[in-house]
Design a protein around this motif. Structure first.
Motif, PDB file in Angstrom:
ATOM      1  N   PHE A  15      -3.402 -16.395 -11.717  1.00 48.28           N
ATOM      2  CA  PHE A  15      -4.507 -16.607 -12.645  1.00 48.28           C
ATOM      3  C   PHE A  15      -3.979 -17.457 -13.805  1.00 48.28           C
ATOM      4  O   PHE A  15      -3.046 -17.056 -14.505  1.00 48.28           O
ATOM      5  N   ALA A  16      -4.587 -18.629 -13.998  1.00 46.91           N
ATOM      6  CA  ALA A  16      -4.113 -19.577 -15.016  1.00 46.91           C
ATOM      7  C   ALA A  16      -2.631 -19.847 -14.825  1.00 46.91           C
ATOM      8  O   ALA A  16      -1.865 -19.925 -15.794  1.00 46.91           O
ATOM      9  N   ASP A  17      -2.231 -19.929 -13.561  1.00 50.97           N
ATOM     10  CA  ASP A  17      -0.845 -20.198 -13.176  1.00 50.97           C
ATOM     11  C   ASP A  17       0.115 -19.088 -13.603  1.00 50.97           C
ATOM     12  O   ASP A  17       1.325 -19.309 -13.733  1.00 50.97           O
ATOM     13  N   LYS A  18      -0.431 -17.866 -13.817  1.00 48.59           N
ATOM     14  CA  LYS A  18       0.380 -16.708 -14.160  1.00 48.59           C
ATOM     15  C   LYS A  18       0.157 -15.622 -13.108  1.00 48.59           C
ATOM     16  O   LYS A  18      -0.946 -15.499 -12.558  1.00 48.59           O
ATOM     17  N   PRO A  19       1.178 -14.821 -12.785  1.00 43.67           N
ATOM     18  CA  PRO A  19       0.988 -13.753 -11.805  1.00 43.67           C
ATOM     19  C   PRO A  19       0.087 -12.638 -12.342  1.00 43.67           C
ATOM     20  O   PRO A  19       0.293 -12.137 -13.448  1.00 43.67           O
ATOM     21  N   LEU A  20      -0.906 -12.279 -11.551  1.00 46.25           N
ATOM     22  CA  LEU A  20      -1.816 -11.182 -11.876  1.00 46.25           C
ATOM     23  C   LEU A  20      -1.660 -10.109 -10.802  1.00 46.25           C
ATOM     24  O   LEU A  20      -2.002 -10.336  -9.637  1.00 46.25           O
ATOM     25  N   ASN A  21      -1.113  -8.956 -11.187  1.00 44.95           N
ATOM     26  CA  ASN A  21      -0.877  -7.859 -10.250  1.00 44.95           C
ATOM     27  C   ASN A  21      -2.066  -6.905 -10.277  1.00 44.95           C
ATOM     28  O   ASN A  21      -2.428  -6.378 -11.340  1.00 44.95           O
ATOM     29  N   LEU A  22      -2.677  -6.684  -9.114  1.00 52.22           N
ATOM     30  CA  LEU A  22      -3.873  -5.855  -9.001  1.00 52.22           C
ATOM     31  C   LEU A  22      -3.566  -4.594  -8.201  1.00 52.22           C
ATOM     32  O   LEU A  22      -2.830  -4.640  -7.210  1.00 52.22           O
ATOM     33  N   THR A  23      -4.138  -3.471  -8.636  1.00 53.43           N
ATOM     34  CA  THR A  23      -3.947  -2.193  -7.949  1.00 53.43           C
ATOM     35  C   THR A  23      -5.279  -1.461  -7.828  1.00 53.43           C
ATOM     36  O   THR A  23      -6.038  -1.380  -8.803  1.00 53.43           O
ATOM     37  N   MET A  64      -2.004  -2.619  -3.360  1.00 56.69           N
ATOM     38  CA  MET A  64      -1.510  -3.554  -4.362  1.00 56.69           C
ATOM     39  C   MET A  64      -1.593  -4.975  -3.828  1.00 56.69           C
ATOM     40  O   MET A  64      -1.436  -5.211  -2.627  1.00 56.69           O
ATOM     41  N   ASN A  65      -1.831  -5.903  -4.738  1.00 57.65           N
ATOM     42  CA  ASN A  65      -1.847  -7.323  -4.379  1.00 57.65           C
ATOM     43  C   ASN A  65      -1.507  -8.140  -5.624  1.00 57.65           C
ATOM     44  O   ASN A  65      -1.661  -7.664  -6.756  1.00 57.65           O
ATOM     45  N   PHE A  75       0.830  -1.206   0.000  1.00 54.16           N
ATOM     46  CA  PHE A  75       0.000   0.000   0.000  1.00 54.16           C
ATOM     47  C   PHE A  75       0.863   1.255   0.000  1.00 54.16           C
ATOM     48  O   PHE A  75       2.033   1.236   0.389  1.00 54.16           O
ATOM     49  N   ILE A  76       0.239   2.357  -0.468  1.00 55.52           N
ATOM     50  CA  ILE A  76       0.816   3.700  -0.408  1.00 55.52           C
ATOM     51  C   ILE A  76      -0.307   4.651  -0.024  1.00 55.52           C
ATOM     52  O   ILE A  76      -1.389   4.622  -0.618  1.00 55.52           O
ATOM     53  N   VAL A  77      -0.066   5.485   0.975  1.00 59.61           N
ATOM     54  CA  VAL A  77      -1.023   6.525   1.364  1.00 59.61           C
ATOM     55  C   VAL A  77      -0.331   7.871   1.202  1.00 59.61           C
ATOM     56  O   VAL A  77       0.690   8.141   1.853  1.00 59.61           O
ATOM     57  N   ASP A  78      -0.847   8.703   0.301  1.00 57.26           N
ATOM     58  CA  ASP A  78      -0.295  10.036   0.064  1.00 57.26           C
ATOM     59  C   ASP A  78      -1.235  11.083   0.655  1.00 57.26           C
ATOM     60  O   ASP A  78      -2.460  10.948   0.572  1.00 57.26           O
ATOM     61  N   TYR A  79      -0.630  12.134   1.224  1.00 56.92           N
ATOM     62  CA  TYR A  79      -1.428  13.226   1.781  1.00 56.92           C
ATOM     63  C   TYR A  79      -0.912  14.547   1.232  1.00 56.92           C
ATOM     64  O   TYR A  79       0.249  14.918   1.441  1.00 56.92           O
ATOM     65  N   ASN A  80      -1.756  15.240   0.471  1.00 57.90           N
ATOM     66  CA  ASN A  80      -1.438  16.564  -0.046  1.00 57.90           C
ATOM     67  C   ASN A  80      -1.801  17.581   1.031  1.00 57.90           C
ATOM     68  O   ASN A  80      -2.978  17.814   1.319  1.00 57.90           O
ATOM     69  N   VAL A  81      -0.787  18.173   1.650  1.00 58.73           N
ATOM     70  CA  VAL A  81      -1.006  19.018   2.824  1.00 58.73           C
ATOM     71  C   VAL A  81      -1.841  20.254   2.517  1.00 58.73           C
ATOM     72  O   VAL A  81      -2.843  20.518   3.193  1.00 58.73           O
ATOM     73  N   PRO A  82      -1.504  21.071   1.490  1.00 60.47           N
ATOM     74  CA  PRO A  82      -2.317  22.286   1.267  1.00 60.47           C
ATOM     75  C   PRO A  82      -3.755  21.991   0.848  1.00 60.47           C
ATOM     76  O   PRO A  82      -4.675  22.721   1.192  1.00 60.47           O
ATOM     77  N   LYS A  83      -3.960  20.895   0.102  1.00 64.92           N
ATOM     78  CA  LYS A  83      -5.310  20.548  -0.342  1.00 64.92           C
ATOM     79  C   LYS A  83      -6.056  19.674   0.663  1.00 64.92           C
ATOM     80  O   LYS A  83      -7.253  19.413   0.488  1.00 64.92           O
ATOM     81  N   LYS A  84      -5.335  19.191   1.692  1.00 67.13           N
ATOM     82  CA  LYS A  84      -5.915  18.285   2.695  1.00 67.13           C
ATOM     83  C   LYS A  84      -6.598  17.101   2.021  1.00 67.13           C
ATOM     84  O   LYS A  84      -7.723  16.722   2.340  1.00 67.13           O
ATOM     85  N   ASP A  85      -5.877  16.526   1.075  1.00 69.73           N
ATOM     86  CA  ASP A  85      -6.434  15.467   0.229  1.00 69.73           C
ATOM     87  C   ASP A  85      -5.625  14.187   0.389  1.00 69.73           C
ATOM     88  O   ASP A  85      -4.396  14.203   0.320  1.00 69.73           O
ATOM     89  N   ILE A 120      -9.645   4.167  -9.370  1.00 71.02           N
ATOM     90  CA  ILE A 120      -9.036   3.529 -10.529  1.00 71.02           C
ATOM     91  C   ILE A 120      -8.703   2.085 -10.177  1.00 71.02           C
ATOM     92  O   ILE A 120      -8.160   1.803  -9.106  1.00 71.02           O
ATOM     93  N   LEU A 121      -9.044   1.183 -11.079  1.00 70.76           N
ATOM     94  CA  LEU A 121      -8.691  -0.220 -10.934  1.00 70.76           C
ATOM     95  C   LEU A 121      -7.711  -0.593 -12.048  1.00 70.76           C
ATOM     96  O   LEU A 121      -7.941  -0.279 -13.220  1.00 70.76           O
ATOM     97  N   GLU A 122      -6.619  -1.244 -11.656  1.00 66.25           N
ATOM     98  CA  GLU A 122      -5.616  -1.651 -12.628  1.00 66.25           C
ATOM     99  C   GLU A 122      -5.253  -3.121 -12.422  1.00 66.25           C
ATOM    100  O   GLU A 122      -5.247  -3.612 -11.296  1.00 66.25           O
ATOM    101  N   GLY A 123      -4.973  -3.794 -13.515  1.00 70.31           N
ATOM    102  CA  GLY A 123      -4.546  -5.187 -13.443  1.00 70.31           C
ATOM    103  C   GLY A 123      -3.527  -5.487 -14.522  1.00 70.31           C
ATOM    104  O   GLY A 123      -3.654  -4.999 -15.653  1.00 70.31           O
ATOM    105  N   THR A 124      -2.503  -6.269 -14.172  1.00 72.66           N
ATOM    106  CA  THR A 124      -1.474  -6.657 -15.131  1.00 72.66           C
ATOM    107  C   THR A 124      -1.250  -8.158 -15.048  1.00 72.66           C
ATOM    108  O   THR A 124      -0.942  -8.686 -13.971  1.00 72.66           O
TER     109      THR A 124
END
Length: 214
Positions: free
Chosen positions: A80-88, A75-76, A59-69, A99-103
């Protein structure tokens, strides 16, 4: 503790931008603070200040200080089918965007990726092929724009990389030369040109990064 200093100059803005990052380990978690020249120009301020907590690969947690965001990224990796599937999973609280990402990695030379912004109806598909460990071919398909993007890059002289990319929807062409060196630091020089514009003047960008151990 690690620190980095980055400088960037763009011809269309006719000014330079500087940024600095300090990171250190707290067990298996990394703590990071970064600032830009906006933080110190015209007196100290919170502009450009960002904080982050990261556990690599989890995991990554970012904090934008001026925007308080907050921005959350998780990540995990599964099989899948005996191949690595990287999920974000990425969520920005400020603009309520997810956003959902998969490789899926078939082997060391072939992988496919998908990127989807929830609620947008948009999905981008990407195929990457690495030839001989030196040359990389990338192609994207944007379902929303019904367009293709292409890129090819090649490693030269060990630390150097040459890359060319083209976006068919915007007719944007870019050429890039970059170097990642632990001894001399990193740099990137890019020339970008919009072929759809009547006056085709390339935009030049130069970026350099120095890394330090403290």
């Amino acid at each position: 503790m690690k620190a980095s200093l980055k400088g960037r100059y763009e011809t269309d803005k006719d000014r330079g931008v500087a940024a600095a990052t300090v990171a250190f380990n707290a067990g298996d978690v990394k703590l990071r603070a970064s600032l830009t020249d906006a933080t110190v120009v015209n007196g100290p301020s919170l502009n450009g200040l960002a904080l982050a907590v990261e556990k690599p690969g989890f995991f990554i947690v970012d904090y934008n200080v001026p925007k308080k965001d907050f921005r959350f990224q998780f990540m995990n990796s599964v099989r899948f089918a005996d191949k690595p599937l990287n999920l974000t999973y990425i969520h920005s609280r400020g603009d309520n965007r997810t956003i959902l990402e998969g490789t899926l990695v078939f082997d060391s030379a072939n992988k496919v990726s998908a990127n989807h912004v929830l609620g947008s109806g948009n999905c981008k598909l990407k195929y990457t092929y690495v030839h001989g460990g030196l040359t990389t071919f990338e192609q994207w398909y944007d379902l929303a724009k019904n367009s293709w993007d292409f890129a090819v890059s090649r490693k030269v002289y060990g630390d150097d990389m040459l890359r060319a990319s083209y976006q068919t929807s915007s007719k944007a062409l870019a050429l890039e030369w970059s170097r990642n060196s632990k001894i001399n630091g990193d740099f990137k020089i890019q020339a970008a040109l919009n072929l759809a514009e009547e006056l085709r003047v390339p935009k030049l960008t130069a970026e350099s990064t120095w890394n330090f151990e403290m």
